[in-house]
Design a protein around this motif. Structure first.
Motif, PDB file in Angstrom:
ATOM      1  N   TRP A  60       0.865  -1.178   0.000  1.00 32.76           N
ATOM      2  CA  TRP A  60       0.000   0.000   0.000  1.00 32.76           C
ATOM      3  C   TRP A  60       0.899   1.225   0.000  1.00 32.76           C
ATOM      4  CZ3 TRP A  60      -4.665  -0.469   3.923  1.00 32.76           C
ATOM      5  CH2 TRP A  60      -5.563  -1.424   3.437  1.00 32.76           C
ATOM      6  N   GLY A  61       0.813   2.029  -1.045  1.00 31.33           N
ATOM      7  CA  GLY A  61       1.623   3.237  -1.100  1.00 31.33           C
ATOM      8  C   GLY A  61       1.154   4.263  -0.088  1.00 31.33           C
ATOM      9  N   SER A  62       2.060   5.149   0.294  1.00 35.58           N
ATOM     10  CA  SER A  62       1.753   6.166   1.304  1.00 35.58           C
ATOM     11  C   SER A  62       1.093   7.394   0.714  1.00 35.58           C
ATOM     12  CB  SER A  62       3.040   6.581   2.005  1.00 35.58           C
ATOM     13  OG  SER A  62       3.889   7.279   1.103  1.00 35.58           O
ATOM     14  N   GLY A  63       1.198   7.575  -0.605  1.00 34.52           N
ATOM     15  CA  GLY A  63       0.735   8.809  -1.228  1.00 34.52           C
ATOM     16  C   GLY A  63       1.786   9.894  -1.227  1.00 34.52           C
ATOM     17  N   LEU A  64       2.929   9.618  -0.563  1.00 35.94           N
ATOM     18  CA  LEU A  64       4.009  10.591  -0.501  1.00 35.94           C
ATOM     19  C   LEU A  64       5.093  10.313  -1.539  1.00 35.94           C
ATOM     20  CD1 LEU A  64       4.385  10.776   3.401  1.00 35.94           C
ATOM     21  CD2 LEU A  64       3.090  12.314   1.888  1.00 35.94           C
ATOM     22  N   GLU A  65       4.908   9.257  -2.323  1.00 40.93           N
ATOM     23  CA  GLU A  65       5.916   8.912  -3.329  1.00 40.93           C
ATOM     24  C   GLU A  65       6.043  10.044  -4.360  1.00 40.93           C
ATOM     25  OE1 GLU A  65       3.842   5.353  -1.711  1.00 40.93           O
ATOM     26  OE2 GLU A  65       3.150   7.150  -2.781  1.00 40.93           O
ATOM     27  N   LYS A  66       7.238  10.306  -4.796  1.00 40.58           N
ATOM     28  CA  LYS A  66       7.445  11.295  -5.849  1.00 40.58           C
ATOM     29  C   LYS A  66       7.052  10.687  -7.193  1.00 40.58           C
ATOM     30  CE  LYS A  66       9.230  14.333  -3.071  1.00 40.58           C
ATOM     31  NZ  LYS A  66       8.465  15.555  -2.709  1.00 40.58           N
ATOM     32  N   PRO A  67       6.249  11.373  -7.987  1.00 41.11           N
ATOM     33  CA  PRO A  67       5.879  10.832  -9.299  1.00 41.11           C
ATOM     34  C   PRO A  67       7.080  10.452 -10.152  1.00 41.11           C
ATOM     35  CG  PRO A  67       4.512  12.722  -8.763  1.00 41.11           C
ATOM     36  CD  PRO A  67       5.578  12.653  -7.701  1.00 41.11           C
ATOM     37  N   ALA A  68       8.225  11.062  -9.881  1.00 37.78           N
ATOM     38  CA  ALA A  68       9.427  10.774 -10.684  1.00 37.78           C
ATOM     39  C   ALA A  68       9.850   9.319 -10.587  1.00 37.78           C
ATOM     40  CB  ALA A  68      10.579  11.679 -10.238  1.00 37.78           C
ATOM     41  N   ILE A  69       9.381   8.622  -9.555  1.00 44.03           N
ATOM     42  CA  ILE A  69       9.782   7.220  -9.403  1.00 44.03           C
ATOM     43  C   ILE A  69       9.106   6.325 -10.437  1.00 44.03           C
ATOM     44  CG2 ILE A  69       7.964   6.447  -7.790  1.00 44.03           C
ATOM     45  CD1 ILE A  69      10.168   5.050  -6.187  1.00 44.03           C
ATOM     46  N   PHE A  70       8.009   6.806 -11.019  1.00 46.92           N
ATOM     47  CA  PHE A  70       7.258   5.996 -11.976  1.00 46.92           C
ATOM     48  C   PHE A  70       7.853   6.194 -13.366  1.00 46.92           C
ATOM     49  CE2 PHE A  70       3.806   5.147 -14.972  1.00 46.92           C
ATOM     50  CZ  PHE A  70       3.376   3.901 -14.534  1.00 46.92           C
ATOM     51  N   ASP A  71       8.646   5.206 -13.813  1.00 41.97           N
ATOM     52  CA  ASP A  71       9.280   5.321 -15.126  1.00 41.97           C
ATOM     53  C   ASP A  71       9.545   3.935 -15.710  1.00 41.97           C
ATOM     54  OD1 ASP A  71      10.369   6.434 -17.366  1.00 41.97           O
ATOM     55  OD2 ASP A  71      12.316   6.894 -16.453  1.00 41.97           O
ATOM     56  N   PRO A  72       8.476   3.222 -16.110  1.00 44.03           N
ATOM     57  CA  PRO A  72       8.650   1.885 -16.704  1.00 44.03           C
ATOM     58  C   PRO A  72       9.157   2.009 -18.148  1.00 44.03           C
ATOM     59  CG  PRO A  72       6.328   2.502 -16.679  1.00 44.03           C
ATOM     60  CD  PRO A  72       7.062   3.607 -15.996  1.00 44.03           C
ATOM     61  N   LYS A  73      10.445   1.903 -18.321  1.00 45.23           N
ATOM     62  CA  LYS A  73      11.065   2.276 -19.586  1.00 45.23           C
ATOM     63  C   LYS A  73      10.725   1.345 -20.746  1.00 45.23           C
ATOM     64  CE  LYS A  73      14.954   4.522 -17.233  1.00 45.23           C
ATOM     65  NZ  LYS A  73      14.435   5.866 -17.473  1.00 45.23           N
ATOM     66  N   ALA A  74      10.297   0.119 -20.443  1.00 44.14           N
ATOM     67  CA  ALA A  74       9.991  -0.828 -21.532  1.00 44.14           C
ATOM     68  C   ALA A  74       8.505  -1.177 -21.585  1.00 44.14           C
ATOM     69  CB  ALA A  74      10.820  -2.100 -21.340  1.00 44.14           C
ATOM     70  N   LEU A  75       7.668  -0.340 -20.998  1.00 43.67           N
ATOM     71  CA  LEU A  75       6.246  -0.676 -20.888  1.00 43.67           C
ATOM     72  C   LEU A  75       5.644  -1.003 -22.249  1.00 43.67           C
ATOM     73  CD1 LEU A  75       3.648   0.838 -18.552  1.00 43.67           C
ATOM     74  CD2 LEU A  75       3.026   0.427 -20.928  1.00 43.67           C
ATOM     75  N   ASP A  76       4.944  -2.155 -22.288  1.00 41.09           N
ATOM     76  CA  ASP A  76       4.337  -2.635 -23.530  1.00 41.09           C
ATOM     77  C   ASP A  76       2.979  -3.240 -23.189  1.00 41.09           C
ATOM     78  OD1 ASP A  76       3.591  -3.769 -25.911  1.00 41.09           O
ATOM     79  OD2 ASP A  76       5.410  -4.969 -26.176  1.00 41.09           O
ATOM     80  N   ALA A  77       1.940  -2.433 -23.309  1.00 42.14           N
ATOM     81  CA  ALA A  77       0.595  -2.913 -22.975  1.00 42.14           C
ATOM     82  C   ALA A  77       0.148  -4.028 -23.910  1.00 42.14           C
ATOM     83  CB  ALA A  77      -0.394  -1.748 -23.023  1.00 42.14           C
ATOM     84  N   ARG A  78       0.658  -4.054 -25.133  1.00 41.74           N
ATOM     85  CA  ARG A  78       0.306  -5.148 -26.045  1.00 41.74           C
ATOM     86  C   ARG A  78       0.875  -6.472 -25.538  1.00 41.74           C
ATOM     87  NH1 ARG A  78      -1.516  -4.194 -31.321  1.00 41.74           N
ATOM     88  NH2 ARG A  78      -1.764  -6.467 -31.373  1.00 41.74           N
ATOM     89  N   GLN A  79       2.068  -6.426 -24.903  1.00 44.24           N
ATOM     90  CA  GLN A  79       2.613  -7.657 -24.324  1.00 44.24           C
ATOM     91  C   GLN A  79       1.709  -8.164 -23.216  1.00 44.24           C
ATOM     92  OE1 GLN A  79       4.404  -7.836 -21.054  1.00 44.24           O
ATOM     93  NE2 GLN A  79       5.500  -9.789 -21.265  1.00 44.24           N
ATOM     94  N   TRP A  80       1.171  -7.249 -22.397  1.00 44.28           N
ATOM     95  CA  TRP A  80       0.231  -7.662 -21.365  1.00 44.28           C
ATOM     96  C   TRP A  80      -0.988  -8.333 -21.997  1.00 44.28           C
ATOM     97  CZ3 TRP A  80      -0.613  -2.701 -17.849  1.00 44.28           C
ATOM     98  CH2 TRP A  80       0.631  -2.164 -17.498  1.00 44.28           C
TER      99      TRP A  80
END
Length: 488
Positions: A60-80
């Motif tokens: 469960w995230g705290s809500g205090l995370e910096k958005p900069a941490i979200f960076d999935p460099k190879a994200l491929d929704a078609r693979q999902w």
């Protein structure tokens, strides 16, 4: 348009399935909507928990995370989507917003979103990518928006309900057809923290207005209900009937949810949610703890095989891909399900007879209908009988350890007590008993070899309507997927 098509399809199914000379059995309330019926027939769908937690390792995230941490460099929704389709899943539900408040689409209602992250240069929209990928692969698309928000400054005030409504309107208006909207009752930071009084009637109105064919999930429905645990297992007795007006999301009466009630006034079938991993979000430390294909087959039997659907969480990793161990487990599961359940061991030349038949065996709801592949055709006993039996003559001995029964539930779930027998050495022997059937019931038996099987309905809420009787053997998958295919 889709609503009209669903209604027309349901009406056509009733008309085409009904023999001209037979009187259609009366509906036994409650009955499913066309959308609920279509949802039950999907049987198996994917859950996707994704967000900053995939990078922090938090559940469960705290809500205090910096958005900069979200960076999935190879994200491929078609693979999902390709992975889910190959596994036999019919749809995917994504955590558009989890408890940490991070939004996977660039909403104007929050600053805690993908637009504030480096992913896609701040121009990304995961809901767009996944909804497009799902459509391309022929999957239905659904969304989970947590009402709890550990980041938004208005959470805990009356104004937050307005914020959440605008988020719902945004998501439900811009990503095509939504088949399921998933809510839970998570609320607040503990006894001394912020708590929000959620305006559930208003939230539901937004869904009905913008996505009238979507089923709404929560503890209380109103469309589908939580089965009361996160193990992916339904109780053996499982009614779709349910008194949903007694509950709200987050109800303390969760012990009431699993079985439903034969006396329930609303049709609210159950959904079994479970993760392929120990946690809901991906962690590198759990890569060796993915559920094995054999365990996933067990969960299929304990959910789909007990009048539920299976919502299996498969969380993408920090690359933005479904991890290879998860893919391997899903591939093995699909192999097992196909080997065991894709076809019945009842041979093509088998015959079925019944104790009586509504409309007669020539023109009526004859016993042979339980052996075809059409769930919109069924056998029903004569008159207003609530009991009756079916005998399937196999022609030659068949060995099995599972019997799959299916009701025609479009006119209401009915059966409340049944028995299965096999003829052994010229005598009938009981091999299983059960209570409810519903859309699908998979009954485990001892390994049995016989040339005749009998199913007797001992009690029902109305004229029983049996759509399918099939035989299966779980040993058919033992030589297909090695025991060490994936971990535990």
């Amino acid at each position: 348009m889709r609503s009209t098509l669903l209604a027309a399809a349901a009406a056509a199914a009733l008309l085409t399935a009904a023999p001209a000379a037979a009187q259609m059995p009366a509906p036994v309330a409650p009955v499913p909507s066309p959308a609920q019926l279509q949802w039950q027939r999907m049987e198996f769908t994917a859950f996707v928990h994704f967000g900053p937690n995939a990078f922090t390792g938090a559940e469960w995230g705290s809500g205090l995370e910096k958005p900069a941490i979200f960076d999935p460099k190879a994200l491929d929704a078609r693979q999902w989507a390709r992975t889910f389709k190959a596994a036999g899943m019919k749809g995917v539900i994504v955590t558009a917003k989890h408890h940490d408040g991070f939004c996977l689409w660039p909403t104007k209602e929050s600053t805690h979103t993908v637009a504030a992250s480096p992913w896609r240069g701040g121009k990304g929209d995961l809901l767009r990518e996944l909804s497009d990928a799902a459509k391309a692969e022929g999957l239905e698309f659904g969304v989970y928006l947590s009402p709890w928000d550990r980041n938004h400054p208005q959470y805990g005030t009356p104004g937050y309900n307005d914020v959440f409504v605008r988020m719902l309107e945004d998501v439900l208006s811009n990503y095509g057809e939504i088949f399921e909207v998933w809510f839970d009752g998570a609320n607040g930071e503990g006894p001394n923290g912020k708590r929000q009084v959620y305006d559930w009637p208003r939230f539901h109105e937004v869904v009905r207005r913008l996505q009238p064919n979507a089923v709404i999930f929560s503890d209380a429905g109103p469309g589908i209900r939580w089965i009361g645990n996160e193990r992916g297992e339904a109780p053996i007795t499982n009614w779709a009937n349910f008194d949903r007006d007694r509950y709200l999301p987050g109800t303390p009466l969760s012990m009431d949810l699993p079985e439903g009630s034969a006396l329930g006034r609303f049709y609210v079938p159950g959904e079994c949610d479970v993760s392929i991993r120990p946690g809901w979000f991906w962690r590198a430390s759990e890569n060796a703890r993915v559920k094995s294909p054999r365990r996933l087959l067990d969960l299929y039997e304990a959910s789909v095989g007990r009048n539920c659907t299976l919502l299996l969480n498969v969380p993408p990793d920090d690359r933005g891909l479904i991890h290879e161990n998860d893919v391997k487990a899903l591939t093995g599961m699909r192999t097992l399900v196909d080997r065991v359940y894709s076809t019945s061991l009842v041979p093509a030349g088998a015959t079925a007879t019944a104790s009586s038949t509504l409309g007669g065996e020539t023109d009526g709801f004859r016993a042979a209908r339980v052996l075809d592949a059409d769930l919109d055709s069924w056998w029903a006993p004569a008159g207003e009988a609530r009991t009756g039996s079916l005998t399937v003559a196999l022609g030659a001995p068949v060995t099995f350890d599972r019997v799959r029964l299916q009701e025609y539930v479009a006119l209401g779930q009915r059966v409340s007590l049944f028995e299965i027998e096999a003829e052994v050495d010229g005598r009938w022997q009981r091999i299983a008993t059960g209570t409810t059937i519903g859309h699908t019931r998979i009954v485990a038996t001892a390994v049995t070899t016989t040339s005749r099987v009998r199913v007797t309905i001992h009690d029902a809420r109305g004229v029983p309507m049996i759509a399918s009787v099939s035989l299966h053997d779980t040993s058919r998958g033992r030589d297909v997927v090695p025991a060490d295919a994936v971990a535990h």
